[in-house]
Design an enzyme around this catalytic site. Structure first.
Site, PDB file in Angstrom:
ATOM      1  CG  ASP A  30     -35.069 -10.396  22.396  1.00  0.00           C
ATOM      2  OD1 ASP A  30     -34.948 -11.454  23.039  1.00  0.00           O
ATOM      3  OD2 ASP A  30     -36.032 -10.183  21.612  1.00  0.00           O
ATOM      4  CG  ASN A  88     -37.308 -18.238  29.548  1.00  0.00           C
ATOM      5  OD1 ASN A  88     -37.500 -18.136  30.751  1.00  0.00           O
ATOM      6  ND2 ASN A  88     -37.493 -17.220  28.713  1.00  0.00           N
ATOM      7  N   GLY A  94     -41.297 -21.444  28.605  1.00  0.00           N
ATOM      8  CA  GLY A  94     -41.554 -20.661  27.393  1.00  0.00           C
ATOM      9  C   GLY A  94     -40.356 -20.502  26.480  1.00  0.00           C
ATOM     10  CD  GLN A  95     -34.964 -23.477  25.295  1.00  0.00           C
ATOM     11  OE1 GLN A  95     -35.204 -24.394  26.086  1.00  0.00           O
ATOM     12  NE2 GLN A  95     -33.824 -23.359  24.654  1.00  0.00           N
ATOM     13  CB  SER A  96     -39.746 -19.175  21.699  1.00  0.00           C
ATOM     14  OG  SER A  96     -38.861 -18.083  21.815  1.00  0.00           O
ATOM     15  CG  HIS A 101     -31.704 -17.909  24.321  1.00  0.00           C
ATOM     16  ND1 HIS A 101     -32.130 -19.085  23.727  1.00  0.00           N
ATOM     17  CD2 HIS A 101     -32.826 -17.312  24.800  1.00  0.00           C
ATOM     18  CE1 HIS A 101     -33.446 -19.183  23.836  1.00  0.00           C
ATOM     19  NE2 HIS A 101     -33.897 -18.123  24.498  1.00  0.00           N
ATOM     20  CG  HIS A 103     -33.772 -13.774  27.939  1.00  0.00           C
ATOM     21  ND1 HIS A 103     -34.491 -13.213  26.904  1.00  0.00           N
ATOM     22  CD2 HIS A 103     -34.034 -15.109  27.898  1.00  0.00           C
ATOM     23  CE1 HIS A 103     -35.162 -14.176  26.262  1.00  0.00           C
ATOM     24  NE2 HIS A 103     -34.894 -15.335  26.857  1.00  0.00           N
TER      25      HIS A 103
HETATM   26  P1  5GP Z   1     -36.968 -17.538  24.681  1.00  0.00           P
HETATM   27  O1  5GP Z   1     -38.430 -17.258  24.509  1.00  0.00           O
HETATM   28  O2  5GP Z   1     -36.552 -18.782  23.914  1.00  0.00           O
HETATM   29  O3  5GP Z   1     -36.484 -17.534  26.079  1.00  0.00           O
HETATM   30  O4  5GP Z   1     -36.224 -16.306  24.001  1.00  0.00           O
HETATM   31  C1  5GP Z   1     -36.010 -16.190  22.630  1.00  0.00           C
HETATM   32  C2  5GP Z   1     -35.792 -14.730  22.355  1.00  0.00           C
HETATM   33  O5  5GP Z   1     -35.203 -14.613  21.068  1.00  0.00           O
HETATM   34  C3  5GP Z   1     -37.061 -13.881  22.341  1.00  0.00           C
HETATM   35  O6  5GP Z   1     -36.932 -12.848  23.316  1.00  0.00           O
HETATM   36  C4  5GP Z   1     -37.124 -13.344  20.926  1.00  0.00           C
HETATM   37  O7  5GP Z   1     -37.594 -12.013  20.874  1.00  0.00           O
HETATM   38  C5  5GP Z   1     -35.685 -13.458  20.454  1.00  0.00           C
HETATM   39  N1  5GP Z   1     -35.510 -13.675  19.029  1.00  0.00           N
HETATM   40  C6  5GP Z   1     -36.150 -14.595  18.260  1.00  0.00           C
HETATM   41  N2  5GP Z   1     -35.707 -14.546  16.985  1.00  0.00           N
HETATM   42  C7  5GP Z   1     -34.756 -13.564  16.960  1.00  0.00           C
HETATM   43  C8  5GP Z   1     -33.922 -13.054  15.923  1.00  0.00           C
HETATM   44  O8  5GP Z   1     -33.961 -13.478  14.768  1.00  0.00           O
HETATM   45  N3  5GP Z   1     -33.057 -12.050  16.261  1.00  0.00           N
HETATM   46  C9  5GP Z   1     -32.985 -11.563  17.536  1.00  0.00           C
HETATM   47  N4  5GP Z   1     -32.089 -10.576  17.748  1.00  0.00           N
HETATM   48  N5  5GP Z   1     -33.759 -12.026  18.545  1.00  0.00           N
HETATM   49  C10 5GP Z   1     -34.633 -13.017  18.251  1.00  0.00           C
END
Ligand code: 5GP
Ligand code: ZN
Length: 115
Positions: A30, A88, A94-96, A101, A103
């Site tokens: 990440d 998430n 908070g899925q962004s 994916h 973690h």
């Molecule tokens: P979410 O918030 O959806 O559960 O997790 C998304 C994760 O993807 C976040 O921890 C964020 O730091 C990571 N992330 C977002 N864009 C990128 C990217 O371009 N490369 C990598 N390696 N991680 C990313």
């Protein structure tokens, strides 16, 4: 899927710090780590979230991702200290990034429950 950042990482169109790969999944670091070891485990094919894969193939994919996350944790030396695998799903969690994916977090004591 076009314009999906994790699809681009899976196809190597966008570079990531990869730690492991299978035919169906990729593990990479990440870019905004929340623990000393913070790995993302994704399917190479686009799936929006954990609720989406369906049927036997979907269950196989989810099983593969979880087993691959555990294998990756072992390879990174996390077995002794322990680790957490979370995914998430949707706004409240908070899925962004709308590409499934998991973690994989380890290397420090993790609080519970998560915020
Ligand atoms: P979410 O918030 O959806 O559960 O997790 C998304 C994760 O993807 C976040 O921890 C964020 O730091 C990571 N992330 C977002 N864009 C990128 C990217 O371009 N490369 C990598 N390696 N991680 C990313
Ligand atoms: Zn995608």
């Amino acid at each position: 899927m076009a314009d999906c950042i994790f699809c681009k990482i899976a196809s190597r169109e966008i570079q990531a710090n990869e730690v492991a790969r299978t035919d169906d999944a990729v593990a990479f670091r990440d870019t905004d780590p929340k623990a000393p070891t913070h790995i993302l485990i994704i399917p190479t094919r686009h799936v929006a979230a954990v609720r989406d894969p369906s049927g036997e193939a979907g269950e196989q994919l989810l099983g593969h991702l979880l087993a691959f996350a555990a294998t990756t944790a072992t390879a990174l030396g996390l077995d002794e200290g322990g680790y957490r695998i979370v995914t998430n799903t949707g706004n409240d969690a908070g899925q962004s990034v709308p590409h499934l994916h998991f973690h994989l977090l380890g290397g420090r004591r993790l609080g519970w429950p998560p915020g």
